[in-house]
Scaffold this motif. Structure first.
Motif, mmCIF file in Angstrom:
data_model
loop_
_atom_site.group_PDB
_atom_site.id
_atom_site.type_symbol
_atom_site.label_atom_id
_atom_site.label_comp_id
_atom_site.label_asym_id
_atom_site.label_seq_id
_atom_site.Cartn_x
_atom_site.Cartn_y
_atom_site.Cartn_z
ATOM 1 N N TYR A 157 1.642 14.904 9.896
ATOM 2 C CA TYR A 157 2.043 14.060 8.775
ATOM 3 C C TYR A 157 1.106 14.327 7.600
ATOM 4 O O TYR A 157 0.145 15.092 7.705
ATOM 5 N N VAL A 158 1.387 13.660 6.486
ATOM 6 C CA VAL A 158 0.497 13.671 5.328
ATOM 7 C C VAL A 158 -0.095 12.277 5.191
ATOM 8 O O VAL A 158 0.640 11.292 5.100
ATOM 9 N N LEU A 159 -1.426 12.194 5.209
ATOM 10 C CA LEU A 159 -2.124 10.924 5.009
ATOM 11 C C LEU A 159 -2.649 10.907 3.579
ATOM 12 O O LEU A 159 -3.429 11.773 3.186
ATOM 13 N N ARG A 160 -2.207 9.940 2.806
ATOM 14 C CA ARG A 160 -2.592 9.847 1.392
ATOM 15 C C ARG A 160 -3.551 8.681 1.191
ATOM 16 O O ARG A 160 -3.306 7.566 1.653
ATOM 17 N N THR A 161 -4.646 8.940 0.486
ATOM 18 C CA THR A 161 -5.590 7.882 0.136
ATOM 19 C C THR A 161 -5.311 7.426 -1.288
ATOM 20 O O THR A 161 -5.392 8.219 -2.220
ATOM 21 N N GLU A 162 -4.980 6.155 -1.439
ATOM 22 C CA GLU A 162 -4.773 5.587 -2.761
ATOM 23 C C GLU A 162 -5.855 4.549 -3.030
ATOM 24 O O GLU A 162 -6.715 4.301 -2.188
ATOM 25 N N SER A 163 -5.814 3.932 -4.181
ATOM 26 C CA SER A 163 -6.889 3.027 -4.572
ATOM 27 C C SER A 163 -6.921 1.752 -3.741
ATOM 28 O O SER A 163 -7.961 1.112 -3.616
ATOM 29 N N ASP A 164 -5.776 1.373 -3.144
ATOM 30 C CA ASP A 164 -5.729 0.109 -2.413
ATOM 31 C C ASP A 164 -5.208 0.231 -0.990
ATOM 32 O O ASP A 164 -5.159 -0.765 -0.265
ATOM 33 N N CYS A 165 -4.805 1.433 -0.566
ATOM 34 C CA CYS A 165 -4.226 1.548 0.769
ATOM 35 C C CYS A 165 -4.176 2.999 1.227
ATOM 36 O O CYS A 165 -4.367 3.931 0.440
ATOM 37 N N LEU A 166 -3.906 3.163 2.519
ATOM 38 C CA LEU A 166 -3.585 4.457 3.106
ATOM 39 C C LEU A 166 -2.073 4.532 3.287
ATOM 40 O O LEU A 166 -1.449 3.553 3.710
ATOM 41 N N LEU A 167 -1.491 5.677 2.970
ATOM 42 C CA LEU A 167 -0.064 5.890 3.161
ATOM 43 C C LEU A 167 0.144 7.039 4.133
ATOM 44 O O LEU A 167 -0.524 8.073 4.034
ATOM 45 N N LEU A 168 1.069 6.878 5.062
ATOM 46 C CA LEU A 168 1.450 7.963 5.956
ATOM 47 C C LEU A 168 2.829 8.446 5.545
ATOM 48 O O LEU A 168 3.787 7.663 5.499
ATOM 49 N N LYS A 169 2.937 9.745 5.228
ATOM 50 C CA LYS A 169 4.175 10.293 4.690
ATOM 51 C C LYS A 169 4.730 11.395 5.575
ATOM 52 O O LYS A 169 3.975 12.124 6.232
ATOM 53 N N ASP A 170 6.050 11.505 5.569
ATOM 54 C CA ASP A 170 6.708 12.620 6.229
ATOM 55 C C ASP A 170 6.357 13.898 5.466
ATOM 56 O O ASP A 170 6.499 13.938 4.238
ATOM 57 N N PRO A 171 5.889 14.958 6.137
ATOM 58 C CA PRO A 171 5.436 16.156 5.420
ATOM 59 C C PRO A 171 6.557 16.915 4.712
ATOM 60 O O PRO A 171 6.291 17.681 3.789
ATOM 61 N N ASN A 172 7.791 16.699 5.119
ATOM 62 C CA ASN A 172 8.914 17.415 4.511
ATOM 63 C C ASN A 172 9.610 16.597 3.427
ATOM 64 O O ASN A 172 9.758 17.047 2.294
ATOM 65 N N SER A 173 10.019 15.384 3.769
ATOM 66 C CA SER A 173 10.748 14.551 2.807
ATOM 67 C C SER A 173 9.819 13.793 1.867
ATOM 68 O O SER A 173 10.268 13.272 0.849
ATOM 69 N N LYS A 174 8.522 13.701 2.210
ATOM 70 C CA LYS A 174 7.525 12.941 1.447
ATOM 71 C C LYS A 174 7.800 11.434 1.474
ATOM 72 O O LYS A 174 7.198 10.672 0.726
ATOM 73 N N GLU A 175 8.690 11.005 2.345
ATOM 74 C CA GLU A 175 8.989 9.579 2.478
ATOM 75 C C GLU A 175 7.794 8.847 3.084
ATOM 76 O O GLU A 175 7.160 9.333 4.023
#
Length: 254
Positions: A157-175
């Motif tokens: 997956y893609v783990l994104r660090t934002e200013s207020d949370c962690l997001l886990l995204k589908d690596p293909n659809s970016k959902e």
């Protein structure tokens, strides 16, 4: 489109017993290139040369001044666009290539490494360059835990660090599949090969431990820690307390 540039100090380090081959950037300050005693980690951006897949002149890009030319350093997840005086840009490309793509003959030489190359460069701050203040994506692989099984998480997956949370995204659809606000994390930690945290019961995933295999665990940890400290500082200025005051703490991983 016209590039936007900002000036910086750059230091090029060879591989040595004291550190990996890397290119370090520091915010521009008038005067000489900052020395070890005055350089601050908070001002530093680091590019590991082992991560480079291509270093080349950027003929289609124009430098910030008439006598400057651009060149790029490309990795799997970002491209850093740089510009220097026409007379020294080619030397920078050559030096970076020598350290990023060492030949067998050069790796067998036992001469002591050269001191770091330092100079001032103009650094692009457009979408081609990912700064520490911008959103960062990290490729991770979910490890099997009770919480991951409950959420049907398997593989990459893609783990994104934002200013207020962690997001886990589908690596293909970016959902976005799951979101974990920092203020709802019970604890978090990392080691050389993974990043892990314990989600609270109010997270969309429900409570439990989530562990991600990644070689960038330390960088993820630093970004999460920095964001949590910023949130804590903001909350300290509130006139009344909030219910979500139990911020995460570091987990000591052995």
């Amino acid at each position: 489109p016209q590039q936007k540039w900002k000036r910086c100090h750059a230091l090029l380090y060879p591989d040595s017993p004291f550190g990996v081959a890397r290119l370090e950037f520091y915010d521009w300050k008038e005067g000489p290139v900052p020395g070890d005693k005055v350089r601050r980690a908070s001002d530093r951006k680091v590019l590991r040369l082992a991560e480079c897949i291509c270093v080349a002149p950027a003929a289609s890009e124009s430098g910030p001044k008439e006598n400057m030319v651009a060149f790029s350093l490309e990795t799997n997840d970002k491209t850093v666009l740089l510009s220097g005086d026409r007379g020294v840009a080619s030397e920078w490309v050559q030096k970076v290539c020598e350290l990023a793509f060492p030949s067998k003959s050069s790796s067998q030489e036992k001469e002591p490494p050269d001191p770091p190359v330092s100079s001032s460069l103009e650094m692009s701050v457009n979408s081609l360059y990912v700064s520490r203040e911008e959103v960062s994506d990290f490729r991770v692989t979910v490890q099997r835990t009770e919480a991951a099984e409950r959420c049907s998480l398997h593989g990459s997956y893609v783990l994104r660090t934002e200013s207020d949370c962690l997001l886990l995204k589908d690596p293909n659809s970016k959902e976005t599949l799951y979101s974990w606000p920092y203020k709802l994390l019970r604890r978090y930690g990392r080691d050389k090969v993974m990043f892990s945290f314990e989600a609270g019961r109010r997270c969309s995933s429900g409570p439990g431990n989530f562990t991600f295999e990644t070689s960038q665990g330390h960088e993820i940890f630093q970004r999460v820690e920095s964001s949590i400290r910023a949130q804590q500082g903001s909350d300290n200025r509130l006139s009344c307390p909030t219910l979500d005051t139990d911020y995460a703490t570091e987990v000591p991983w052995s």
